[in-house]
Design a protein around this motif. Structure first.
Motif, PDB file in Angstrom:
ATOM      1  N   LEU A   1       7.116 109.562  66.275  1.00 45.12           N
ATOM      2  CA  LEU A   1       8.059 109.086  66.970  1.00 45.12           C
ATOM      3  C   LEU A   1       9.077 108.419  67.983  1.00 45.12           C
ATOM      4  CD1 LEU A   1      10.185 112.689  65.823  1.00 45.12           C
ATOM      5  CD2 LEU A   1       9.748 110.462  64.355  1.00 45.12           C
ATOM      6  N   GLY A   2       7.991 108.824  69.167  1.00 41.06           N
ATOM      7  CA  GLY A   2       7.858 108.494  70.179  1.00 41.06           C
ATOM      8  C   GLY A   2       7.169 107.010  69.954  1.00 41.06           C
ATOM      9  N   ASP A   3       7.005 106.505  69.259  1.00 38.06           N
ATOM     10  CA  ASP A   3       6.596 104.601  69.206  1.00 38.06           C
ATOM     11  C   ASP A   3       7.666 104.259  69.214  1.00 38.06           C
ATOM     12  OD1 ASP A   3       3.149 105.880  67.805  1.00 38.06           O
ATOM     13  OD2 ASP A   3       3.880 105.661  70.450  1.00 38.06           O
ATOM     14  N   ALA A   4       8.415 104.712  68.822  1.00 38.36           N
ATOM     15  CA  ALA A   4       9.688 103.598  68.214  1.00 38.36           C
ATOM     16  C   ALA A   4      10.782 102.838  69.703  1.00 38.36           C
ATOM     17  CB  ALA A   4      11.061 104.491  67.645  1.00 38.36           C
ATOM     18  N   ALA A   5      10.459 102.159  68.731  1.00 41.07           N
ATOM     19  CA  ALA A   5      10.748 100.871  70.264  1.00 41.07           C
ATOM     20  C   ALA A   5      11.171  99.200  70.304  1.00 41.07           C
ATOM     21  CB  ALA A   5       9.527 100.866  71.835  1.00 41.07           C
ATOM     22  N   MET A   6      11.089  98.364  71.058  1.00 38.09           N
ATOM     23  CA  MET A   6      11.061  96.969  70.609  1.00 38.09           C
ATOM     24  C   MET A   6       9.651  96.965  71.329  1.00 38.09           C
ATOM     25  SD  MET A   6      12.668  94.244  70.080  1.00 38.09           S
ATOM     26  CE  MET A   6      14.152  94.032  70.213  1.00 38.09           C
ATOM     27  N   TYR A   7       9.306  95.920  70.068  1.00 41.85           N
ATOM     28  CA  TYR A   7       7.335  95.469  70.427  1.00 41.85           C
ATOM     29  C   TYR A   7       7.629  93.852  71.391  1.00 41.85           C
ATOM     30  CZ  TYR A   7       5.611  99.857  69.752  1.00 41.85           C
ATOM     31  OH  TYR A   7       5.377 101.254  69.885  1.00 41.85           O
ATOM     32  N   LEU A   8       7.375  93.114  71.884  1.00 44.09           N
ATOM     33  CA  LEU A   8       7.312  92.380  72.609  1.00 44.09           C
ATOM     34  C   LEU A   8       5.981  91.348  72.508  1.00 44.09           C
ATOM     35  CD1 LEU A   8      10.036  92.332  74.778  1.00 44.09           C
ATOM     36  CD2 LEU A   8      10.133  91.727  73.042  1.00 44.09           C
ATOM     37  N   CYS A   9       5.935  90.491  71.607  1.00 47.57           N
ATOM     38  CA  CYS A   9       4.227  89.179  72.077  1.00 47.57           C
ATOM     39  C   CYS A   9       4.862  88.443  72.982  1.00 47.57           C
ATOM     40  CB  CYS A   9       4.350  89.453  70.788  1.00 47.57           C
ATOM     41  SG  CYS A   9       2.908  87.560  70.909  1.00 47.57           S
ATOM     42  N   ALA A  10       3.908  88.140  74.184  1.00 46.41           N
ATOM     43  CA  ALA A  10       4.214  86.612  74.852  1.00 46.41           C
ATOM     44  C   ALA A  10       2.786  86.298  74.465  1.00 46.41           C
ATOM     45  CB  ALA A  10       4.866  87.303  76.569  1.00 46.41           C
ATOM     46  N   THR A  11       2.926  84.638  75.324  1.00 50.04           N
ATOM     47  CA  THR A  11       1.987  83.816  75.394  1.00 50.04           C
ATOM     48  C   THR A  11       1.689  83.361  77.138  1.00 50.04           C
ATOM     49  OG1 THR A  11       3.315  82.118  74.919  1.00 50.04           O
ATOM     50  CG2 THR A  11       1.952  83.449  73.260  1.00 50.04           C
ATOM     51  N   SER A  12       1.071  83.054  77.780  1.00 50.57           N
ATOM     52  CA  SER A  12       1.067  81.749  79.008  1.00 50.57           C
ATOM     53  C   SER A  12      -0.146  80.978  78.323  1.00 50.57           C
ATOM     54  CB  SER A  12       1.263  83.107  79.827  1.00 50.57           C
ATOM     55  OG  SER A  12       0.183  83.701  80.274  1.00 50.57           O
ATOM     56  N   ARG A  13       0.020  80.001  79.401  1.00 51.89           N
ATOM     57  CA  ARG A  13      -1.055  79.026  79.322  1.00 51.89           C
ATOM     58  C   ARG A  13      -2.280  79.441  80.609  1.00 51.89           C
ATOM     59  NH1 ARG A  13      -3.063  74.826  77.555  1.00 51.89           N
ATOM     60  NH2 ARG A  13      -0.096  74.219  76.099  1.00 51.89           N
ATOM     61  N   ASP A  14      -3.040  80.044  81.060  1.00 52.08           N
ATOM     62  CA  ASP A  14      -4.398  79.954  82.290  1.00 52.08           C
ATOM     63  C   ASP A  14      -3.417  80.941  83.107  1.00 52.08           C
ATOM     64  OD1 ASP A  14      -6.400  77.347  81.785  1.00 52.08           O
ATOM     65  OD2 ASP A  14      -6.641  79.321  80.826  1.00 52.08           O
ATOM     66  N   ARG A  15      -4.081  80.422  84.330  1.00 47.37           N
ATOM     67  CA  ARG A  15      -3.360  80.995  85.212  1.00 47.37           C
ATOM     68  C   ARG A  15      -1.618  81.036  85.762  1.00 47.37           C
ATOM     69  NH1 ARG A  15      -7.007  83.671  87.822  1.00 47.37           N
ATOM     70  NH2 ARG A  15      -9.471  82.720  87.140  1.00 47.37           N
ATOM     71  N   ASP A  16      -1.331  80.774  85.209  1.00 44.64           N
ATOM     72  CA  ASP A  16       1.047  79.928  84.150  1.00 44.64           C
ATOM     73  C   ASP A  16       1.286  81.513  84.532  1.00 44.64           C
ATOM     74  OD1 ASP A  16       2.988  79.305  84.316  1.00 44.64           O
ATOM     75  OD2 ASP A  16       3.462  77.844  82.795  1.00 44.64           O
ATOM     76  N   ARG A  17       2.106  81.808  85.418  1.00 49.63           N
ATOM     77  CA  ARG A  17       2.188  82.748  85.215  1.00 49.63           C
ATOM     78  C   ARG A  17       3.695  83.159  84.193  1.00 49.63           C
ATOM     79  NH1 ARG A  17      -1.448  85.428  84.741  1.00 49.63           N
ATOM     80  NH2 ARG A  17      -0.337  87.279  85.365  1.00 49.63           N
ATOM     81  N   GLY A  18       4.442  81.418  83.981  1.00 50.72           N
ATOM     82  CA  GLY A  18       5.364  82.081  83.086  1.00 50.72           C
ATOM     83  C   GLY A  18       4.949  82.215  81.837  1.00 50.72           C
ATOM     84  N   LYS A  19       5.301  83.498  81.270  1.00 54.63           N
ATOM     85  CA  LYS A  19       5.670  84.149  80.440  1.00 54.63           C
ATOM     86  C   LYS A  19       6.413  83.471  78.914  1.00 54.63           C
ATOM     87  CE  LYS A  19       2.323  87.619  80.880  1.00 54.63           C
ATOM     88  NZ  LYS A  19       2.373  87.266  82.772  1.00 54.63           N
ATOM     89  N   PHE A  20       5.949  83.005  78.103  1.00 52.06           N
ATOM     90  CA  PHE A  20       6.926  82.848  76.996  1.00 52.06           C
ATOM     91  C   PHE A  20       6.953  83.831  75.731  1.00 52.06           C
ATOM     92  CE2 PHE A  20       7.915  78.069  77.631  1.00 52.06           C
ATOM     93  CZ  PHE A  20       7.381  78.097  78.211  1.00 52.06           C
ATOM     94  N   PHE A  21       8.462  84.482  75.627  1.00 52.66           N
ATOM     95  CA  PHE A  21       8.066  86.021  74.766  1.00 52.66           C
ATOM     96  C   PHE A  21       9.100  85.397  73.356  1.00 52.66           C
ATOM     97  CE2 PHE A  21       7.502  89.734  77.699  1.00 52.66           C
ATOM     98  CZ  PHE A  21       7.903  88.823  78.245  1.00 52.66           C
ATOM     99  N   GLY A  22       8.151  86.256  72.336  1.00 49.46           N
ATOM    100  CA  GLY A  22       9.326  86.088  71.271  1.00 49.46           C
ATOM    101  C   GLY A  22       9.976  86.219  70.559  1.00 49.46           C
TER     102      GLY A  22
END
Lengths: 112, 114
Positions: free
Chosen positions: A83-104
């Motif tokens: 029950l404690g695993d109920a949540a929003m799960y977000l996937c994100a990507t980035s290119r190498d050391r570029d810290r600007g992540k793109f979220f789904g």
């Protein structure tokens, strides 16, 4: 448009029944991340892949696993949801050391 | 270790008024700093980021933030709030190495009153 796609957007599972969440990206980013976000809280990093290298956060429960069969896809497996695993799960990507992540858009998981 | 503190879990402003969302960071190394916005039941969208170039960073939707090392702050501002700005805003920090994950603040919910 290049983007991060998550399927399904809403997932309902039963207590203890394994569930898999999917993330795909058309950005050709080499780093993919999975975050867990509970209601009214900040996203919490579960793990990430840097290319094929898997990096697990120290406090991520063993119940959570991940697979990345190729650059474009990454899966989150929850072996025995509680029950404690109920949540929003977000996937994100980035290119190498570029810290600007793109979220789904996220997958909202409900555990009954 | 790095951390961010967002002052105020909920901020309410009138439409057309100044938006100011506060973020203070703690980092033993030069930080990268980010602001993300999250609309209900959606993922996070990057508003702007500071990566050690100009200290005043302009982002999307009319938002900007100023990095102030002396105050260890990276506050987010917008001169005139719009109803569509109502959302959750997260400040985040990482280092320059690329080996540490983003650390998020707890978020600030912005309400815009007509």
């Amino acid at each position: 448009d290049a983007m991060v796609i998550q399927n399904p957007r809403y997932q309902v599972t039963q207590f203890g029944k394994p569930v898999t969440l999917s993330c795909s990206q058309t950005l050709n980013h080499n780093v993919m991340y999975w975050y867990q976000q509970k209601s009214s809280q900040a996203p919490k990093l579960l793990f990430h892949y840097y290319d094929k290298d898997f990096n697990n956060e120290a406090d991520t429960p063993d119940n959570f696993q991940s697979r990345r069969p190729n650059t474009s896809f990454c899966f989150l497996d929850i072996r025995s949801p509680g029950l404690g695993d109920a949540a929003m799960y977000l996937c994100a990507t980035s290119r190498d050391r570029d810290r600007g992540k793109f979220f789904g858009p996220g997958t909202r998981l409900t555990v009954l | 270790a790095q951390s961010v503190t967002q002052l105020g879990s909920h901020v309410s402003v009138s439409e057309g008024a100044l938006v100011l969302l506060r973020c203070n960071y703690s980092s033993s190394v030069p930080p990268y700093l980010f602001w993300y916005v999250q609309y209900p039941n959606q993922g996070l969208q990057l508003l702007l980021k500071y990566t050690s170039a100009a200290t005043l960073v302009k982002g999307i939707n009319g938002f900007e933030a100023e990095f102030k090392k002396s105050e260890t702050s990276f506050h987010l501002t917008k001169p005139s709030a719009h109803m569509s700005d109502a959302a959750e805003y997260f400040c985040a920090v990482s280092d320059h190495s690329g080996n540490t994950p983003l650390v998020f603040g707890k978020g600030t919910r912005l309400s815009v009153i007509a």
